[in-house]
Design an enzyme around this catalytic site. Structure first.
Site, PDB file in Angstrom:
ATOM      1  N   GLU A  50      36.553 -20.941 -39.431  1.00  0.00           N
ATOM      2  CA  GLU A  50      37.592 -21.496 -38.563  1.00  0.00           C
ATOM      3  C   GLU A  50      36.886 -22.330 -37.502  1.00  0.00           C
ATOM      4  O   GLU A  50      36.071 -21.815 -36.738  1.00  0.00           O
ATOM      5  CB  GLU A  50      38.414 -20.390 -37.897  1.00  0.00           C
ATOM      6  CG  GLU A  50      39.427 -19.734 -38.815  1.00  0.00           C
ATOM      7  CD  GLU A  50      40.282 -18.712 -38.089  1.00  0.00           C
ATOM      8  OE1 GLU A  50      40.170 -18.600 -36.846  1.00  0.00           O
ATOM      9  OE2 GLU A  50      41.046 -18.000 -38.758  1.00  0.00           O
ATOM     10  N   ASP A  61      44.459 -18.471 -25.712  1.00  0.00           N
ATOM     11  CA  ASP A  61      43.061 -18.054 -25.761  1.00  0.00           C
ATOM     12  C   ASP A  61      42.648 -17.272 -24.524  1.00  0.00           C
ATOM     13  O   ASP A  61      43.085 -17.557 -23.414  1.00  0.00           O
ATOM     14  CB  ASP A  61      42.146 -19.270 -25.910  1.00  0.00           C
ATOM     15  CG  ASP A  61      42.331 -19.972 -27.237  1.00  0.00           C
ATOM     16  OD1 ASP A  61      42.574 -19.260 -28.229  1.00  0.00           O
ATOM     17  OD2 ASP A  61      42.256 -21.209 -27.281  1.00  0.00           O
TER      18      ASP A  61
END
EC number: 4.2.1.20
Length: 279
Positions: A50, A61
């Site tokens: 990824e 995040d």
């Protein structure tokens, strides 16, 4: 699925082990080091990569990945350079699936059609765009699928039976189960709850189910990998990069090797996990 993704998960299923899916931020701490990390991942045991697309407002995040994005942006990383990173990786690796992960805004600014064409040229196999719900599939998901790029959806503990079919409708490649609510970098979830969630999702799809959030060690990977088709590790890798940097935030002499060592250990965990058939 793209041929690469399909082939990789089929091979892992035949081996009876889950995939190790490794996330890092493209361009962190700089382009060349980032490319070195990317090239080191498969040899260390990563099955799927990824590749994070840096963005200035990464709402999902945690602090570690936010800082990684800031380091990458400060070093001059752009979406175009992230695609180039994948293209440079493809010069020596034509087998490891690459999934771009990030937010829609940079793609929208880049131009959807141009982005998809450039992603195909760079050897991208899938997209995870965390802020595009199924109701917005016409924006990127459908165009991506038409061009042969997987669009990977996130499911969470709050994705109930009524919502799940909508989430899975246009999902391809694999399903990314976010094992707890919150931001990236959270604590390890209860493996028994993860097992139940994987079984529930598999009642609605034949796609592999990869589980992420909270996996930091080989033992974690083994526990989660016992029931999942893949184990996603991101924050631990990003933290390993961060701790290897010099005081002024530059790559250290051992940055690439430090990441490879961590991933090698995580791979030991996934390779010792025993897949449980989710029926």
């Amino acid at each position: 699925m793209t041929a690469r993704m399909d082939k990789r998960f089929a091979a892992l299923k035949a081996e009876g082990r889950p995939a190790l899916v490794t996330y890092f931020m493209g361009g962190d701490p700089d382009y060349d080091t980032s490319l070195g990390i990317m090239k080191a991942l498969p040899e260390a045991g990563a099955d799927v990569i990824e590749l994070g697309m840096p963005f200035s407002d990464p709402m999902a995040d945690g602090p570690a990945i936010q800082l990684a994005g800031q380091r990458a942006l400060k070093a001059g990383q752009t979406l175009k350079k992230t695609l180039q990173l994948a293209a440079d990786f493809r010069k020596t690796d034509g087998d490891t699936p690459i999934v771009l992960m990030g937010y829609y805004n940079p793609i929208y600014i880049y131009g959807v059609e141009t982005f998809l064409d450039d992603a195909i040229a760079a050897g991208i196999d899938g997209l995870i765009v965390v802020d595009l719900p199924p109701e917005m599939d016409d924006e990127l998901c459908i165009p991506a699928i038409r061009k042969g790029i997987n669009f990977i959806r996130l499911a969470t503990p709050t994705t109930d039976e009524k919502r799940l079919p909508a989430v899975l409708k246009n999902t391809s490649g694999f399903v990314y189960y976010v094992s707890m609510n919150g931001i990236t970098g959270s604590a390890l979830p209860d493996p028994s709850l993860v097992s139940g969630a994987v079984k529930r999702i598999k009642q609605h799809t034949d796609l592999p189910v990869c589980v992420g959030f909270g996996v930091k060690t080989a033992e974690h990977a083994k526990l989660i990998g016992a029931s999942a088709d893949g184990v996603v590790v991101g924050t631990a890798i990003v933290n390993q990069i961060a701790t290897s940097l010099t005081k002024d935030g530059k790559a250290g002499a051992d940055t690439i090797q430090a990441v490879a060592t961590l991933v090698r250990g995580l791979s030991t965990g996934t390779r010792s996990a025993r897949l449980v058939a989710a029926e």
